[in-house]
Design a protein around this motif. Structure first.
Motif, short mmCIF file in Angstrom:
data_model
loop_
_atom_site.label_atom_id
_atom_site.label_comp_id
_atom_site.label_asym_id
_atom_site.label_seq_id
_atom_site.Cartn_x
_atom_site.Cartn_y
_atom_site.Cartn_z
N ARG A 7 6.06 6.53 5.96
CA ARG A 7 5.23 5.36 5.89
C ARG A 7 5.42 4.84 7.27
NH1 ARG A 7 5.50 1.35 1.11
NH2 ARG A 7 3.97 2.76 0.43
N THR A 60 -4.21 4.80 5.98
CA THR A 60 -4.28 5.11 4.60
C THR A 60 -2.97 5.76 3.99
OG1 THR A 60 -6.67 5.16 4.84
CG2 THR A 60 -5.57 6.26 2.78
N ALA A 61 -2.42 6.89 4.98
CA ALA A 61 -1.16 7.32 4.60
C ALA A 61 -0.04 6.52 4.61
CB ALA A 61 -1.06 8.57 5.73
N ILE A 98 0.03 3.44 3.79
CA ILE A 98 -0.14 2.41 2.38
C ILE A 98 0.13 3.38 1.35
CG2 ILE A 98 -1.67 1.22 1.25
CD1 ILE A 98 -3.03 0.26 3.95
N HIS A 99 -0.41 4.59 1.22
CA HIS A 99 -0.61 5.32 0.11
C HIS A 99 0.83 5.96 -0.10
CE1 HIS A 99 -1.87 9.06 -2.43
NE2 HIS A 99 -2.03 7.94 -2.87
N ASN A 100 1.59 6.44 1.07
CA ASN A 100 2.92 6.94 1.10
C ASN A 100 3.25 8.04 0.03
OD1 ASN A 100 5.40 7.05 2.35
ND2 ASN A 100 6.35 5.79 0.85
N ARG A 101 2.06 8.82 -0.24
CA ARG A 101 2.17 10.07 -0.95
C ARG A 101 1.45 11.20 -0.28
NH1 ARG A 101 5.48 8.45 -4.32
NH2 ARG A 101 4.92 7.18 -6.21
N GLY A 102 1.69 12.54 -0.49
CA GLY A 102 0.88 13.47 -0.10
C GLY A 102 1.10 13.67 1.44
N TYR A 131 -1.95 14.38 4.23
CA TYR A 131 -2.49 13.41 5.02
C TYR A 131 -2.14 14.20 6.73
CZ TYR A 131 -3.34 9.64 1.99
OH TYR A 131 -3.93 8.91 1.02
#
Length: 167
Positions: free
Chosen positions: A8, A56-57, A59-63, A67
């Motif tokens: 993150r 976006t990566a 904030i999302h912190n998944r996948g 990303y």
């Protein structure tokens, strides 16, 4: 150090790097009064897209892997645009494409497809060299920045796998 640096934060640092690049481009345009050519604007859009993906990566912190791969791909598209810009700047004067009307005129009077083609292929004004720093032009430095952004993006995969193996 690795324990405190997670993906993150990694992606957020990439976003800040892209913001810095865009800020420097704005400085060159508005303070140094260097008018951006179509390829310069295309490179800025690629930096912006890469930066927004990094944000976006973060904030999302998944996948992380997805990303990271998309971020590297976006940065490599920007590197391709920068490489074309560098190539245009090194053409002999008799092989340089003709200059086009300003982008504002093109946006108002040409179909979108023609405008995008102009922005991605460059014209005569793209071959002008506005300054050299340590032997490289601005597009040369931008090419290096894009390659570093692609490497940085892929580094998130390594960071993610390294953090999973730590106790």
């Amino acid at each position: 150090m690795l324990a405190t640096l997670n993906t993150r934060l990694w992606f957020f640092l990439g976003f800040l790097g892209c913001c810095s690049l865009l800020g420097f481009g704005a400085f060159l345009q508005f303070v140094e009064e260097l008018e951006p050519c179509p390829l310069c604007i295309s490179q800025r859009l690629a930096i912006m897209a890469t930066g927004l993906l990094f944000l976006t990566a973060a904030i999302h912190n998944r996948g992380v892997k997805i990303y990271a791969l998309i971020g590297a791909a976006l940065a490599l598209v920007g590197a391709g645009i920068s490489a074309r810009h560098v190539w245009l700047q090194h053409l002999p004067p008799d092989q340089v494409p003709e200059c086009s009307p300003g982008l504002e005129y093109v946006f108002q009077n040409f179909p979108l497809a023609d405008t995008i083609k102009l922005m991605l292929t460059g014209t005569g004004e793209c071959s002008q060299i506005e300054g050299i720093f340590l032997g490289l032009t601005i597009p040369g430095w931008t090419l290096i920045a894009f390659l570093l952004l692609a490497t940085f993006s892929l580094g998130a995969i390594w960071l993610n796998s390294a953090s999973k193996t730590q106790p």
